[in-house]
Write an enzyme that holds these catalytic residues in place. Structure first.
Site, PDB file in Angstrom:
ATOM      1  N   ASP A  53       0.867  -1.197   0.000  1.00  0.00           N
ATOM      2  CA  ASP A  53       0.000   0.000   0.000  1.00  0.00           C
ATOM      3  C   ASP A  53       0.892   1.232   0.000  1.00  0.00           C
ATOM      4  O   ASP A  53       2.076   1.153   0.350  1.00  0.00           O
ATOM      5  CB  ASP A  53      -0.913   0.014   1.235  1.00  0.00           C
ATOM      6  N   SER A  54       0.287   2.366  -0.357  1.00  0.00           N
ATOM      7  CA  SER A  54       1.032   3.619  -0.312  1.00  0.00           C
ATOM      8  C   SER A  54       1.449   3.965   1.127  1.00  0.00           C
ATOM      9  O   SER A  54       2.418   4.675   1.328  1.00  0.00           O
ATOM     10  CB  SER A  54       0.181   4.751  -0.879  1.00  0.00           C
ATOM     11  N   CYS A  77      -4.154  -1.521  -2.200  1.00  0.00           N
ATOM     12  CA  CYS A  77      -4.321  -0.090  -2.415  1.00  0.00           C
ATOM     13  C   CYS A  77      -5.229   0.054  -3.633  1.00  0.00           C
ATOM     14  O   CYS A  77      -4.896  -0.436  -4.716  1.00  0.00           O
ATOM     15  CB  CYS A  77      -2.948   0.522  -2.689  1.00  0.00           C
ATOM     16  N   GLU A 125      -3.004   9.077   7.768  1.00  0.00           N
ATOM     17  CA  GLU A 125      -1.535   9.094   7.772  1.00  0.00           C
ATOM     18  C   GLU A 125      -1.001   9.963   8.920  1.00  0.00           C
ATOM     19  O   GLU A 125       0.027   9.669   9.504  1.00  0.00           O
ATOM     20  CB  GLU A 125      -0.987   9.606   6.428  1.00  0.00           C
ATOM     21  N   CYS A 138     -11.031   2.403  -0.343  1.00  0.00           N
ATOM     22  CA  CYS A 138      -9.659   2.812  -0.074  1.00  0.00           C
ATOM     23  C   CYS A 138      -9.280   2.075   1.194  1.00  0.00           C
ATOM     24  O   CYS A 138     -10.046   2.091   2.176  1.00  0.00           O
ATOM     25  CB  CYS A 138      -9.584   4.323   0.154  1.00  0.00           C
ATOM     26  N   HIS A 155      -7.303   2.632   3.467  1.00  0.00           N
ATOM     27  CA  HIS A 155      -7.126   3.447   4.676  1.00  0.00           C
ATOM     28  C   HIS A 155      -8.448   3.642   5.427  1.00  0.00           C
ATOM     29  O   HIS A 155      -8.448   3.887   6.629  1.00  0.00           O
ATOM     30  CB  HIS A 155      -6.609   4.846   4.314  1.00  0.00           C
TER      31      HIS A 155
HETATM   32  N1  DGL Z   1      -4.872   2.924   0.633  1.00  0.00           N
HETATM   33  C1  DGL Z   1      -4.847   3.614  -0.638  1.00  0.00           C
HETATM   34  C2  DGL Z   1      -6.083   3.222  -1.426  1.00  0.00           C
HETATM   35  O1  DGL Z   1      -6.665   2.172  -1.124  1.00  0.00           O
HETATM   36  C3  DGL Z   1      -4.625   5.067  -0.394  1.00  0.00           C
HETATM   37  C4  DGL Z   1      -4.185   5.815  -1.568  1.00  0.00           C
HETATM   38  C5  DGL Z   1      -3.410   7.062  -1.279  1.00  0.00           C
HETATM   39  O2  DGL Z   1      -2.247   6.949  -0.922  1.00  0.00           O
HETATM   40  O3  DGL Z   1      -3.981   8.149  -1.484  1.00  0.00           O
HETATM   41  O4  DGL Z   1      -6.487   3.871  -2.369  1.00  0.00           O
END
Ligand code: DGL
Length: 273
Positions: free
Chosen positions: A9-10, A72, A157, A191, A193
């Site tokens: 993931d990011s 992600c 974050e 997402c 997150h």
């Molecule tokens: N967890 C990522 C997703 O599912 C987040 C993307 C981001 O870094 O903006 O899209």
């Protein structure tokens, strides 16, 4: 070297998927990689998301991951097809990369009773139109309404979502989505997150609106995939080992690990490219 499932993931969001995978498949070795140094991805261009995702995938391949889950949605929406169609066949024919959108879109149409589904995601995921297009393949009679939530990943974050300003933005996007279509009865947290915000989001939902969180479903589909693909399954060690890697400071990551995953786990800083 032990083979592991790679989970990318990011940033911290994919930890919600890692958790579900571990709950269902506790013996499988996993390596989690968060590209926190370059998160969020949501507002970045197609080219940049492609390049960062490919770098992360190649990094995990070098750590002996025969199968990677892009945990992600933004990477799954923007980079997965390119990796599957243009990179794997010529460069890594024995490796697999899977995303989180397909498992979700296969199932979500069966959950809504009203036939109106809300998608909440990053700007990148929403603009890609991946969810409406994919849901239409499996559930052509369902209407899909999208809402991008650009503040939500930064709130996770930075761990500021419980503050007044954080709660303001959580309510704002929920209200905006439901104003577009009050008949929505199912909302996909598109997402990885966002499950971290689940309890806050629920406070602002009218009764009867369900939240659909991807983690458990992705884990179920992965388990099923590995049962059907024993060649890949055999390459993954089953010692229950979990390694957590981040491209940012590991001290910072570990504070979030306590909150979002589990205490007493330590991450390691790595250079992705
Ligand atoms: N967890 C990522 C997703 O599912 C987040 C993307 C981001 O870094 O903006 O899209």
């Amino acid at each position: 070297m032990d083979g592991s499932i790679g989970i990318f993931d990011s940033g911290y969001g994919g930890l919600t998927v890692l958790k579900s995978i571990q709950d269902l498949m506790p013996t499988y070795n996993c390596i989690y990689l968060g590209d926190n140094a370059r998160a969020p991805y949501g507002e970045r261009s197609f080219e940049v998301i492609n390049q960062y995702t490919l770098e992360a995938v190649e990094f995990l391949f070098s750590k002996n991951c025969p199968l990677i889950i892009l945990a992600c949605n933004t990477s799954s929406a923007k980079a997965l097809r390119n990796i599957q169609q243009n990179i794997l066949p010529s460069n890594y024919p024995n490796k697999k990369v899977l995303g989180v959108i397909r498992p979700t879109t296969e199932e979500v149409g069966n959950i809504s009773i009203s036939g109106y589904i809300g998608i909440m995601g990053t700007a990148g995921t929403v603009v890609s139109n991946s969810y409406p297009l994919e849901i239409a393949k499996f559930s052509p009679n369902v209407s899909v309404i999208q809402q991008s939530c650009p503040m939500w990943v930064p709130l996770v974050e930075n761990n500021t979502f419980m503050e007044e300003g954080g709660q303001y933005y959580i309510q704002k996007y929920v209200d905006e989505l439901l104003e577009k279509e009050p008949r929505i009865d199912t909302i996909v947290l598109a997402c990885t997150h966002y499950p971290i915000l689940k309890h806050s989001i629920e406070q602002f939902l009218p009764k009867g609106v369900k939240l659909f969180d991807q983690g458990d479903l992705v884990a179920l589909k992965l388990n099923d995939y590995l049962k059907r693909h024993s060649k890949i399954d055999n390459l993954i060690s089953k010692n229950g080992k979990v390694e957590i890697l981040t491209s940012e400071s590991s001290e910072k990551f570990d504070d979030h690990l306590n909150l979002f995953y589990e205490a007493n786990h330590q991450s390691k800083k790595v250079q992705i490219s």
